[in-house]
Scaffold this motif. Structure first.
Motif, mmCIF file in Angstrom:
data_model
loop_
_atom_site.group_PDB
_atom_site.id
_atom_site.type_symbol
_atom_site.label_atom_id
_atom_site.label_comp_id
_atom_site.label_asym_id
_atom_site.label_seq_id
_atom_site.Cartn_x
_atom_site.Cartn_y
_atom_site.Cartn_z
ATOM 1 N N GLN A 34 -18.800 2.610 -1.968
ATOM 2 C CA GLN A 34 -18.815 1.871 -0.760
ATOM 3 C C GLN A 34 -17.036 1.718 -0.666
ATOM 4 N N GLU A 35 -16.412 1.542 -1.978
ATOM 5 C CA GLU A 35 -15.045 1.612 -1.798
ATOM 6 C C GLU A 35 -14.086 2.690 -1.251
ATOM 7 N N VAL A 86 -15.835 4.811 1.021
ATOM 8 C CA VAL A 86 -16.157 4.480 2.376
ATOM 9 C C VAL A 86 -15.121 3.834 3.118
ATOM 10 N N GLU A 117 -19.149 10.318 1.289
ATOM 11 C CA GLU A 117 -18.264 9.012 1.819
ATOM 12 C C GLU A 117 -17.813 9.394 2.932
#
Length: 937
Positions: free
Chosen positions: A362-363, A365, A222
């Motif tokens: 994605q959180e 990232v 990430e």
């Protein structure tokens, strides 16, 4: 051969430190004693009283030397408000090394400093115009001349700009507010002959990057992904990082490099960072690969490609320009001009660890991306600090008599002698005190001068002396040593006053301060001496005042030398909102007031008197006047049969009227013997006087004389000029010239002329009232024109006009009434303000019988006068521009200004031919090629 690598420099340390070497001083002093008195004095032992006194004086000299050797900040330190006074004494780095924006990089610094602007660029605003090469009736237009029988040419207007802005999307700012702030900031810092047409969001060209990346086994995927996206985005459209003062110093930059450019609010921006953030013309795949491979955790790139982002599905709106015409290939993408490449949201990045694909949270990232953005924002929250000003340590410089340091048995210490000693012993002590007082006074004077160093090395307009006397203090019974002690204390008729040549010494000190800025006043000084004479105190006072003011305002006129005025401010007349160039020229030429104001006046003029007698018929005589609206301060003693003779005497009078020594108070022949003011020429003859103003006492007459001199001095030096930028008269928003071309100085001789077809770009019109004392002199005009061409930026073309003559404005005579067989006898009619270059005809009806005198009325046609006309048109144009849409002046005001500008004529006094060997300086208005207007017979 001259060696260009050798430079003449002034050493920073010119002291040989002999004043600090007690032994050197003692040996030198003893050598002088031996040379002067070796036949009388043979005992030079340390116990000899003469040697003791010499050693004491040597010690006092070392004390003076140590004080002189202090750091300059200590010598100029003040006892009170030291911080404020130190900043008045010296210019700080922030104020003297910075300048208003000049280059594109300077302007980018200024706008990036605005909150909400991530980056910005200046682009040339393309505005083509077309010229029809009709020699009889040349025309220019914003539209091509279709089907014209004449040759047509095109040209681009120069000096107009568009600002492209990349807004900071993460900040909560309204784009319209940011654009308004950019316009405001630009017009506060607008360069001469330039203007900003529009501010718009930069068009974006989206670049799609698709890559498969092999990661290290211990890599945080990430964080790697967030870093890759951030770094690639910075490569395509880099942000500009601000630096603190400490960071700039740590880079090894000198102070002049650090403070180069405009004053900012949010830290320092380096030219290198701005150059790296210019709009890209191409994007290379190899560069992106290099960026990705340098990120920690990346092992290798298995596959990567770049191309332009394809159009959105279903024609969704977006910032990206899809109409890309620039050629590209798999390794390089060409960027459209004035477009910003950005990372496309359709880009894909896939990651592997070994043979297994890696998914992304994605959180997480988003969290890593926020950290990178927060780090960037922290880098922009800096301050534009100044280098600290050395404050110095104040120490009172006071001389203490050396007499108190001699042994007490000398009898001259602060305790004196015992009352039991003989009178002879007391007299001997007094004689020794008087003898040593000479040395005390020399040392006290040196200490006094050292105390006033900060005054001498400053632009102090109140300074009236450069030598400073200080009476010796602390000597018991000093009043008995001097014949007139109060006179000594007050330095009345003291030798120190006789040494004073204030004007010469003050000029030398000011020249030293000016030279520190690599400036010179030699040309101005020589011109003033040539015009008015070196011996006159008023000339010297004017030069000193001019230099003082120049130094005091140098930080402004240095940093703003290329700055134009701000036409968006509410006040455009009776204001100091003028160009920096105008301020600089004013201070270099001794103009007291550089504000934009009314310059036209007819208070110095030639009055025309019509005489009508039976014997001689109608003829004219002339008289010069210096007046106000309600009073004539001076008038010529006699009337002249030639107007030019009246003008010539008036020019000579203007050199005399500000010196009180050229006036006398005369008494009338009436019994009351009232006083009046008369002006004398160099030979002592009365050439001017006050008529109809008489004073009962001599004291009242002296007061009125002082008022007269003050008024005339203010009138003579009430000088100024108008600087009009031609580009401001161009209607580039409406693109409608209409009949403006009727007033343009077009010279399109078959379009083969060497002159430019463009009457707007990088051109200024500079207008002087040519009738003031200095401005009417050809030598001063030469000095001013040379100064303007030297100081004006090299790419700007000036047109310099000296409008009007000392004779005043244009008038005409209109006969309104004829009187026959009447008892009325009017022998004089005053006709003022007749332009010297115009022939005035008085039409007489010869068929009718007339009496001795006809009555004429004065009809003032001063509206036709160039100076008043240009003043009126310029004022109306500025008012219209301030109130018009998009700050564009109305068509009518633009036309009036252009017509007034291009109908002006430079007026010269009547010239005289003279022998080239005649160098006596009497011919003040010599006929000079290209500088004299020759009339026709």
């Amino acid at each position: 051969m001259l060696n260009v690598d050798e430079h003449i420099t002034i050493p920073s340390n010119v002291s040989y430190e002999n004043d600090l070497d007690f032994q050197h001083l003692r040996d030198a002093g003893q050598q002088y004693i031996e040379n002067l008195s070796r036949k009388l004095w043979t005992d030079y032992n340390i116990s000899d009283p003469g040697i003791t006194m010499m050693e004491l004086l040597c010690y006092a000299i070392t004390d003076l030397g140590l004080r002189i050797d202090q750091p300059i900040e200590n010598l100029v330190a003040s006892e009170e408000d030291n911080f404020k006074k130190m900043h008045e004494q010296f210019k700080s780095a922030k104020n003297i090394l910075t300048c208003r924006p000049v280059t594109a990089i300077d302007y980018r610094k200024l706008f990036i400093d605005i909150k909400g602007v991530k980056n910005c660029w200046l682009a040339i605003h393309t505005l083509p115009m077309y010229a029809e090469c009709n020699q009889a009736n040349p025309q220019i237009s914003f539209e091509p001349f279709e089907g014209s029988e004449y040759t047509t040419e095109s040209f681009n207007i120069k000096g107009l700009y568009t600002i492209l802005v990349d807004f900071d999307e993460e900040e909560e700012y309204v784009e319209e507010d940011i654009i308004a702030a950019i316009f405001t900031k630009y017009h506060e810092n607008r360069n001469l002959c330039e203007d900003l047409v529009e501010v718009k969001k930069v068009s974006k060209q989206c670049i799609r990057v698709c890559a498969e990346v092999q990661l290290e086994n211990d890599a945080n995927e990430e964080k790697v992904h967030a870093t890759i996206q951030w770094n690639v985005a910075q490569y395509l459209s880099p942000s500009v990082r601000a630096n603190s003062l400490t960071e700039m110093l740590d880079m090894g930059l000198s102070s002049d490099e650090i403070f180069e450019g405009p004053i900012l609010e949010n830290g320092f921006l380096t030219p290198e960072a701005l150059e790296k953030s210019e709009l890209r013309t191409q994007v290379r795949l190899s560069d992106i690969m290099n960026i990705i491979m340098k990120i920690d955790g990346v092992k290798l790139i298995e596959d990567i490609s770049i191309d332009n982002c394809p159009p959105k599905v279903n024609s969704e709106d977006g910032d990206c320009n899809q109409n890309i015409t620039a050629k590209s290939d798999p390794w390089l993408i060409c960027v459209e001009p004035n477009h910003l490449p950005v990372l496309c949201d359709q880009s894909t990045f896939k990651y592997k660890k070994g043979f297994l694909p890696v998914g992304l949270n994605q959180e997480m990232v988003a969290e890593f991306t926020e950290e990178l953005e927060a780090e960037y924002k922290a880098s922009t929250e800096k301050s534009f600090d100044d280098l600290p000003m050395p404050q110095g340590v104040y120490s009172k410089i006071k001389y203490d008599t050396v007499q108190h340091h001699l042994p007490e048995n000398y009898g001259i210490s602060k305790y004196g002698l015992s009352n039991t000693v003989s009178d002879e012993r007391k007299v001997q002590a007094k004689q020794l005190q008087a003898y040593l007082l000479f040395f005390d006074q020399v040392l006290s004077t040196y200490f006094s001068h050292l105390e006033h160093v900060k005054t001498l090395l400053a632009s102090d307009e109140n300074l009236q002396r450069t030598y400073f006397f200080k009476a010796v203090e602390g000597i018991n019974g000093i009043e008995t040593l001097l014949e007139n002690y109060p006179k000594y204390q007050n330095n009345v008729e003291n030798i120190i006053d006789k040494l004073e040549d204030f004007n010469e010494r003050r000029n030398e000190l000011l020249d030293h301060l000016i030279a520190r800025f690599a400036e010179v006043f030699e040309n101005y000084t020589n011109t003033m001496y040539k015009l008015f004479g070196k011996e006159k105190d008023s000339v010297e006072a004017n030069i000193i005042t001019t230099k003082n003011r120049f130094i005091k305002e140098y930080d402004i006129i240095s940093s703003e030398r290329g700055l134009a005025f701000n036409y968006r401010l509410p006040t455009q007349w009776d204001t100091e909102n003028v160009s920096g160039f105008q301020k600089r020229i004013a201070l270099l030429s001794g103009l007291d007031d550089y504000s934009r104001r009314d310059l036209f006046n007819d208070f110095i003029s030639i009055e025309t008197l019509e005489r009508d007698t039976i014997a001689d018929g109608i003829h004219f005589e002339y008289r010069w006047l210096i007046k106000s609206d309600d009073k004539v301060y001076l008038s010529s003693q006699k009337d002249f049969t030639s107007k030019q003779r009246a003008i010539n005497e008036l020019l000579e009078v203007l050199k005399l009227v500000t010196n009180q020594n050229n006036y006398v108070l005369r008494q009338t022949e009436t019994p009351s013997q009232r006083y009046y003011v008369a002006l004398l020429d160099d030979e002592g003859e009365v050439i001017g006087r006050q008529y109809n103003h008489y004073y009962a006492t001599e004291e009242t007459a002296k007061e009125k004389l002082a008022e007269t001199i003050a008024y005339i001095n203010n009138l003579l030096f009430d000088e100024g000029f108008y600087l009009i930028e031609n580009i401001l008269t161009l209607p580039y928003h409406t693109k409608e010239l209409g009949d403006l071309t009727d007033c343009l100085p077009l010279c399109l001789d078959g379009c083969n002329t060497c002159k430019t077809m463009d009457p707007f770009s990088y051109q200024v019109t500079i207008i002087f009232p040519g009738y003031t004392s200095r401005f009417s002199n050809i030598d001063f005009r030469i000095f001013m024109e040379d100064l303007i061409r030297r100081e004006l930026p090299a790419h700007i073309l000036p047109r310099i006009c000296w409008v009007g003559h000392i004779d005043g404005a244009l008038s005409q005579i209109e006969k309104v009434e004829e009187m026959t067989n009447t008892d009325i006898n009017i022998t004089e009619v005053s006709i003022s303000d007749i332009e010297v270059s115009e022939a005035v005809e008085v039409h007489i009806d010869a068929e009718k019988e007339t009496s001795e005198t006809d009555l004429y009325k004065i009809v003032d046609n001063a509206e036709d006068y160039d100076m008043r006309q240009i003043q009126k048109a310029w004022k109306q144009f500025l008012a219209s521009k301030k109130e018009g849409p998009q700050y564009m002046a109305s068509h009518e005001s633009s036309k009036q200004l252009l017509c007034a500008m291009n109908q002006m004529n430079t007026i010269y006094a009547t010239g005289t031919l003279h022998d080239c060997n005649d160098d006596d300086g009497e011919n003040k208005n010599r006929i000079i090629l290209n500088r004299s207007a020759l009339g026709s017979l």
